[in-house]
Design a protein around this motif. Structure first.
Motif, PDB file in Angstrom:
ATOM      1  N   UNK A 144       0.817  -1.206   0.000  1.00 15.43           N
ATOM      2  CA  UNK A 144       0.000   0.000   0.000  1.00 15.43           C
ATOM      3  C   UNK A 144       0.850   1.255   0.000  1.00 15.43           C
ATOM      4  N   UNK A 145       0.407   2.238  -0.798  1.00 16.53           N
ATOM      5  CA  UNK A 145       0.798   3.632  -0.613  1.00 16.53           C
ATOM      6  C   UNK A 145      -0.394   4.364  -0.016  1.00 16.53           C
ATOM      7  N   UNK A 146      -1.567   3.894  -0.373  1.00 16.94           N
ATOM      8  CA  UNK A 146      -2.836   4.454   0.061  1.00 16.94           C
ATOM      9  C   UNK A 146      -3.762   3.260   0.283  1.00 16.94           C
ATOM     10  N   UNK A 147      -4.422   2.799  -0.770  1.00 18.10           N
ATOM     11  CA  UNK A 147      -5.255   1.604  -0.660  1.00 18.10           C
ATOM     12  C   UNK A 147      -4.383   0.356  -0.712  1.00 18.10           C
ATOM     13  N   UNK A 148      -4.928  -0.731  -0.138  1.00 16.99           N
ATOM     14  CA  UNK A 148      -4.170  -1.988  -0.096  1.00 16.99           C
ATOM     15  C   UNK A 148      -4.470  -2.834  -1.327  1.00 16.99           C
ATOM     16  N   UNK A 193     -14.294   0.259   2.847  1.00 21.79           N
ATOM     17  CA  UNK A 193     -13.932  -0.301   1.554  1.00 21.79           C
ATOM     18  C   UNK A 193     -14.759  -1.547   1.238  1.00 21.79           C
ATOM     19  N   UNK A 250     -14.194  -4.983  -1.157  1.00 21.86           N
ATOM     20  CA  UNK A 250     -13.313  -5.772  -2.004  1.00 21.86           C
ATOM     21  C   UNK A 250     -14.134  -6.886  -2.649  1.00 21.86           C
ATOM     22  N   UNK A 261      -9.716  -4.298  -4.810  1.00 23.97           N
ATOM     23  CA  UNK A 261     -10.464  -3.167  -4.290  1.00 23.97           C
ATOM     24  C   UNK A 261     -11.513  -2.702  -5.300  1.00 23.97           C
ATOM     25  N   UNK A 302     -14.070   2.683  -2.254  1.00 24.28           N
ATOM     26  CA  UNK A 302     -13.369   3.211  -1.088  1.00 24.28           C
ATOM     27  C   UNK A 302     -14.005   4.560  -0.757  1.00 24.28           C
ATOM     28  N   UNK A 316      -4.363   6.919   5.493  1.00 22.48           N
ATOM     29  CA  UNK A 316      -5.039   5.823   4.803  1.00 22.48           C
ATOM     30  C   UNK A 316      -4.298   4.504   5.003  1.00 22.48           C
ATOM     31  N   UNK A 317      -3.212   4.546   5.783  1.00 24.23           N
ATOM     32  CA  UNK A 317      -2.458   3.322   6.052  1.00 24.23           C
ATOM     33  C   UNK A 317      -2.998   2.664   7.310  1.00 24.23           C
ATOM     34  N   UNK A 373      -6.548  -3.363   8.155  1.00 27.33           N
ATOM     35  CA  UNK A 373      -7.971  -3.394   7.839  1.00 27.33           C
ATOM     36  C   UNK A 373      -8.661  -4.444   8.696  1.00 27.33           C
TER      37      UNK A 373
END
Lengths: 110, 114
Positions: free
Chosen positions: A95-99, B34, B36, B46, B49, B98-99, B102
């Motif tokens: 991830x940088x943002x979303x995984x 999110x 998926x 994904x 979001x 955003x890190x 989850x």
């Protein structure tokens, strides 16, 4: 570009043996995650690496599980003395943002 | 109580139907939501979001978040057989980032038959 890759795609081992699973993240992604997915279940968080910070190991189920990451590249998840309940799909995400997830390693412990 | 609850289904609908998938969560600190999609023997990909209450639309997909009820939904319009997959809701809490890990629901298995 290339996505997250994982190897091996499948692994069958005997109870008590050690296994090592590998994850190659997307280039430039600073964060890397390992999750476990048991049959019919959602994803269970295991460990999270972010840059040079200490990893978040709060999801590791026992001291038989460990993981390492070299810089912002490859990570390995090691399971020592495997048990039958370790059978699952092990998923890596970067991830940088979303995984973004890899295809997973299917582990079967006999 | 699990952080995220999701009915695993299975859900089976005819092609063209509107599909509604739902999750509830327990912690009001959750900030990012999110959805998926996971095809058989593949990793999750994904779909949607969002980080605010309300609706977000992307083609045939609409994600809805109601923070007051701690309830999130995914609607699929004009469903297609190619939509057959397991749909997982996922939530995270770290404010301003955003890190972070989850929290996933169990996933709902959807089959759209022609």
């Amino acid at each position: 570009g290339a996505g997250v890759s994982q190897s091996p795609s499948n692994k069958v081992t005997e109870k008590g043996k050690d296994v090592e699973l590998r994850c190659d993240p997307i280039s430039g992604h600073t964060a890397l995650y390992w999750y476990r997915q048991r049959l019919g279940q959602g994803l269970e968080f295991l460990i999270y690496f972010q840059g040079n910070s200490a990893p978040d190991k709060s999801g590791l189920p026992s001291d038989r599980f460990s993981a390492e990451r070299t810089g912002e590249s490859v990570s390995t998840l090691t399971i020592q003395r495997t048990q039958q309940e370790d059978s699952a799909v092990y998923l890596c995400a970067s991830s940088l943002d979303s995984q973004y997830f890899g295809p997973g390693t299917r582990l079967l412990v006999l | 109580q699990k952080e995220v609850e999701q009915d695993p289904g299975p859900l089976s609908v005819p092609e063209g139907a509107i599909v509604s998938l739902n999750c509830t969560y327990s912690n009001s600190a959750f900030q990012y939501f999110m959805w998926y999609r996971q095809y058989s023997r593949k990793g999750p990909e994904l779909l949607m979001y969002t980080y605010s209450s309300g609706n977000k639309e992307d083609g045939r997909f609409t994600a809805q978040v109601d923070k007051s009820s701690k309830y999130i939904s995914l609607f699929i319009r004009d469903s297609q057989p190619s939509d057959s997959a397991t749909y997982l809701c996922a939530i995270k809490s770290e404010r301003g980032s955003t890190l972070g890990r989850l929290y996933f629901g169990r996933g709902t298995q959807l089959t759209v038959w022609p």
